[in-house]
Design a protein around this motif. Sequence first.
Motif, mmCIF file in Angstrom:
data_model
loop_
_atom_site.group_PDB
_atom_site.id
_atom_site.type_symbol
_atom_site.label_atom_id
_atom_site.label_comp_id
_atom_site.label_asym_id
_atom_site.label_seq_id
_atom_site.Cartn_x
_atom_site.Cartn_y
_atom_site.Cartn_z
ATOM 1 N N LYS A 4 0.855 -1.176 0.000
ATOM 2 C CA LYS A 4 0.000 0.000 0.000
ATOM 3 C C LYS A 4 0.896 1.232 0.000
ATOM 4 O O LYS A 4 1.807 1.356 0.808
ATOM 5 C CB LYS A 4 -0.907 -0.018 1.222
ATOM 6 C CG LYS A 4 -1.892 -1.152 1.191
ATOM 7 C CD LYS A 4 -2.849 -1.084 2.347
ATOM 8 C CE LYS A 4 -3.846 -2.208 2.248
ATOM 9 N NZ LYS A 4 -4.867 -2.123 3.272
ATOM 10 N N LYS A 5 0.639 2.143 -0.905
ATOM 11 C CA LYS A 5 1.488 3.307 -1.091
ATOM 12 C C LYS A 5 1.656 4.114 0.195
ATOM 13 O O LYS A 5 2.735 4.584 0.500
ATOM 14 C CB LYS A 5 0.921 4.189 -2.202
ATOM 15 C CG LYS A 5 1.813 5.344 -2.559
ATOM 16 C CD LYS A 5 1.231 6.144 -3.715
ATOM 17 C CE LYS A 5 2.024 7.333 -4.138
ATOM 18 N NZ LYS A 5 2.998 7.888 -3.295
ATOM 19 N N ASP A 9 5.318 5.899 1.984
ATOM 20 C CA ASP A 9 5.481 7.321 1.636
ATOM 21 C C ASP A 9 6.650 7.993 2.362
ATOM 22 O O ASP A 9 7.406 8.728 1.749
ATOM 23 C CB ASP A 9 4.199 8.105 1.926
ATOM 24 C CG ASP A 9 3.144 7.889 0.859
ATOM 25 O OD1 ASP A 9 3.488 7.388 -0.226
ATOM 26 O OD2 ASP A 9 1.974 8.227 1.127
#
Length: 71
Positions: A4-5, A9
């Motif tokens: 999941k981005k 991040d």
Amino acid sequence: MQSKKEFVDDLPNDNVFAMTPKGYITKEEFCNFLQMQLFRSTALCSHELQPLDKSFFKPLKVKWNSAVDNF
């Protein structure tokens, strides 16, 4: 499984992120982790990896050398 981005991040560039389908670590992921950590290790962290070298063997070596010199 794709990561999941939002999890990656704010990670520094030299960090690695991995996810498994069920969320539990697998044998393969653990082996990958160990290999990555071993390749990233440098001689500067040997006191963390081998605490006896610093806490036991160095004082023993100093005392031994002193005893040998006095003999």
